[in-house]
Design a protein around this motif. Structure first.
Motif, mmCIF file in Angstrom:
data_model
loop_
_atom_site.group_PDB
_atom_site.id
_atom_site.type_symbol
_atom_site.label_atom_id
_atom_site.label_comp_id
_atom_site.label_asym_id
_atom_site.label_seq_id
_atom_site.Cartn_x
_atom_site.Cartn_y
_atom_site.Cartn_z
ATOM 1 N N TYR A 37 -19.135 35.901 31.808
ATOM 2 C CA TYR A 37 -20.471 35.795 32.485
ATOM 3 C C TYR A 37 -21.185 37.347 32.502
ATOM 4 C CZ TYR A 37 -22.717 35.571 37.418
ATOM 5 O OH TYR A 37 -23.514 35.712 38.292
ATOM 6 N N ALA A 38 -22.258 37.366 31.799
ATOM 7 C CA ALA A 38 -22.965 36.468 31.557
ATOM 8 C C ALA A 38 -23.989 37.004 30.470
ATOM 9 C CB ALA A 38 -23.854 36.159 32.681
ATOM 10 N N PHE A 77 -22.028 28.327 34.178
ATOM 11 C CA PHE A 77 -21.140 29.077 35.516
ATOM 12 C C PHE A 77 -21.347 28.459 36.968
ATOM 13 C CE2 PHE A 77 -21.332 31.980 31.898
ATOM 14 C CZ PHE A 77 -20.155 32.321 31.896
#
Length: 744
Positions: A184-185, A217
């Protein structure tokens, strides 16, 4: 140590997890606390807290990577399923969840035997933006919705305890093992032309961030209820992701209501200082920045080594350490780490026959048929002698891809194909890099002597791998020459099998009339050879679809890998990325896949109206059109956040198998926005279903799509809108008109 553990409240199973975690953390001193905040948590013996290795991996089976898992005489191996890109091609939610369940069973069994941890930093849900990325084998392709759905289902398979899948408070739900959606991300550059992931600054628009990079996500958190998120090495618009409070605290925890812990990719906090030189921070500054942003655990030693002095220097409060520790220990308590759970699982549950057969089924379901000139499947009555040629023809380790453990066994293509007839085997190349043409003549001779030829070509981890991005989309070195010359020399039909993660420009083979069939098999796991043989000889009818676009090789010369934009940039000549924005020619498009039979669709309804009544607190938003004459509505769009989103698009499709063979069809459902909206996607996946249909029979598949999720667009300010006007739902050559209108 003469401890009476029943006196410790954190050992009382009757208490809520949060109460137990607070009791445990409150018993520690500051020096003890910081030693629990790296992946190698030391434990605190004086209060009965054992050491714990947080880092284990289970991307497609229990991996040997990390400090938690290991293999020995007691546990010599674990089932190695196909890599994620291969399994995604099945487009089968049920399969994805079952795979997660099998992996978690083996993980729990190994934990009971002392061979792994319970916290697995898997799956990868980053969408594939660029075809050169070295980690494509770990991913679920280029579509953010598909990536999220894959992640959520695999996470559910890993984490869910039967009978306790849903609770009012997801943070109180017990876990079988803990999963982690990563990275992420906006992470998808590893090592390209001197640009390294540990110092790369991804320049991303809010539009692309919301629409593409964050969406998997969000689905992982909201639908999968994942218990961990891993932040990535890179910066996003100047800020390291592991020190970005807007990404961690504000988005993951507050907006998405995440219950779990946030962990850094290994040494990401160190790289804030060493690689990014972020704000010229000292070590104490860096750990304070990350902790305040919401990072709970450091895969590395920066937190354990520097957090205490950071507190002493007044850069961060001990209370913030307490919050992170509680997040960590609540997850361990949900896992029953202190109580004992799933204790009946043991050695017999690892490499079971059921799991081995599941690995073979996953290999078959992910197979994608790219070309078939009425030759496949091969007939064993006509094919008595088979030439099996290529650097991957006798592949074993290459079938496992990245983040693999030690498999239960290998079934290579050569081994499996040998069961169908006499085999003449030639490598044709010295490994997949195929540095010269020395072995081609022997391969040609083999093809002359055989009734049919199977060429097993492609890549392995020496070509595409973590920290190794590709330079081009071609087969390595002399592989193309080997294929062409063997095809010319072959006495019978030639079938080309490509084993790769990313797409390959095989236009030359697609257009070669001597090559009668082409199959893609990703990295198909320990049973990969069985999958290939069963498909080639018709024991299984392939039904997979490509989860990524296969571009022509000149695509990579049109833009640098470091350009993060998804949409075309006309001023720079950038053509756009993924099927959602690229409208040029391809070798094979996203979602492509053939079958040994043929299917047709019938739709019960082709027109749907969705009038949405607005109240005085719901305001219309403008949408920019390419042509002002297309602006027909007095209310062009409304913020999705302002809608109740209760409207559904419900329809049924009848899938008819009009051929002579039983088969699987993946019904891919796309939505297309109203014509003329500036910088919108061409189309986007909003649903899919894999269905088995017997020959000359039909099956009905019902879809109920949430209008806000399926018809949404993201504007250039990052707002998620539901535009009015005529949308289309597309299924193959069939489509449904959906007219959205707003009324007061």
């Amino acid at each position: 140590m003469n401890l009476t553990m029943s006196e410790f409240a954190y050992c009382d199973k009757s208490l809520p997890y949060e109460v137990r975690a607070k009791d445990l953390v409150d018993r520690m001193t500051l020096p003890e606390k910081v030693k629990q905040m790296g992946d190698n948590a030391t434990g605190v013996l004086r209060i009965g807290l054992p050491a714990y290795f947080w880092w284990s991996e289970a991307l497609h089976g229990i991996s040997g990577i990390g400090i938690g898992p290991y293999f020995n005489e007691l546990v010599p191996g674990a089932t190695s399923f196909p890599t994620v890109i291969h399994t995604t091609a099945a487009f089968n939610r049920t399969l994805w969840k079952i795979l997660g369940k099998a992996v978690s069973t083996e993980g729990r069994a190994m934990f009971n035997l002392g061979n792994t941890g319970l916290t697995y930093w898997s799956p990868v849900v980053n969408p594939v933006r660029d075809p050169r990325w070295g980690r494509i084998t770990e991913t679920s392709g280029e579509d953010p919705f598909v990536s999220g759905v894959y992640g959520a289902n695999y996470v559910r398979g890993l984490q869910d305890v039967e009978g306790q899948e849903q609770t009012n408070n997801t943070g109180s739900r017990p876990l079988k093992v803990s999963a982690c959606c990563k990275h992420y991300a906006a992470y998808d550059v590893d090592n390209w032309h001197g640009v390294n992931r540990k110092s790369f600054d991804a320049k991303v628009t809010e539009q692309d961030m919301v629409e593409t990079f964050l969406r998997p996500f969000e689905i992982c958190v909201k639908d999968g209820d994942v218990s961990s998120i891993m932040c990535s090495y890179n910066r996003v618009n100047g800020i390291p992701t592991c020190a970005d409070a807007a990404l961690l605290k504000e988005t993951i925890r507050k907006k998405w209501k995440f219950n779990g812990y946030i962990v850094a990719d290994c040494d990401s906090v160190l790289e804030m200082v060493r690689g990014h030189h972020f704000l010229n921070d000292t070590a104490e500054d860096a750990v304070a920045q990350a902790l305040k942003a919401g990072l709970d655990l450091d895969c590395g030693a920066y937190y354990p080594n520097h957090l205490e002095s950071s507190v002493r220097q007044g850069k961060v409060r001990e209370e913030e350490i307490d919050t992170s520790l509680k997040n960590l220990y609540v997850v361990l308590m949900r896992l029953g780490f202190f109580d004992g759970s799933f204790l009946t699982l043991g050695k017999r549950d690892i490499c079971s026959q059921e799991h081995i057969e599941l690995a073979a089924e996953a290999a078959r379901q992910g197979a994608v048929l790219l070309k078939n000139d009425a030759t496949l499947p091969l007939n064993t009555d006509a094919v008595k002698t088979l030439a099996v040629i290529g650097p991957n023809a006798n592949a074993t380790g290459a079938m496992l891809g990245n983040y693999a453990g030690v498999p239960c066994r290998y079934v290579s293509p050569l081994s499996a194909l040998s069961a169908f007839g006499e085999v003449i085997y030639e490598m044709g190349c010295e490994g997949v890099k195929c540095p010269n043409d020395k072995l081609i003549s022997k391969a040609q001779e083999a093809a002359k002597r055989a009734d049919a030829t199977i060429l097993v070509m492609g890549t392995d981890l020496s070509i595409e791998h973590e920290d190794r991005d590709r330079e081009d989309l071609l087969l390595p070195s002399y592989q193309k020459e080997l294929i062409i010359k063997v095809a010319e020399a072959s006495n019978g039909p030639v079938v080309l099998v490509i084993m790769s993660a990313g797409g390959v420009d095989i236009s030359f083979a697609k257009n070669n009339t001597k090559i009668k069939g082409i199959l893609w098999f990703g990295h198909p796991g320990q049973e990969g050879g069985r999958g290939i043989a069963d498909v080639v000889f018709g024991k299984y009818n392939p039904g997979g679809r490509l989860p990524i676009t296969w571009y022509e090789n000149d695509y990579v010369s049109k833009m640098p890998m470091t350009s993060m934009q998804l949409r075309p940039v006309d001023s720079l000549g950038y053509p756009g990325r993924t099927y959602k924005f690229f409208n040029g020619s391809t070798v094979y498009p996203f979602g492509f896949g053939l079958s040994y039979t043929s299917f047709s669709y019938k739709l019960a309804s082709t027109n749907i109206s969705l009038p949405v009544k607005l109240n005085r607190l719901q305001h219309c938003r403008n949408v920019e059109y390419t042509d002002k004459s297309l602006e027909q509505s007095s209310c062009p769009a409304v913020l999705v956040d302002d809608l109740t989103c209760e409207n559904e698009i419900v329809f049924e499709v009848e899938v008819q198998n009009v051929g002579d063979k039983d088969g699987n069809e993946v019904v891919m459902v796309y939505s297309k926005p109203p014509e003329g909206i500036v910088r919108s996607h061409i189309k986007q996946v909003v649903g899919f279903e894999r269905v088995f249909v017997a020959a000359k029979q039909s099956q009905k598949v019902k879809f109920a799509l949430n209008a806000c999720d399926s018809l949404r667009i993201v504007d250039d300010k990052g707002y998620i809108l539901l535009p009015s006007g005529l949308h289309k739902i597309i299924l193959g050559t069939e489509s449904i008109d959906v007219n959205v209108s707003y009324v007061r």
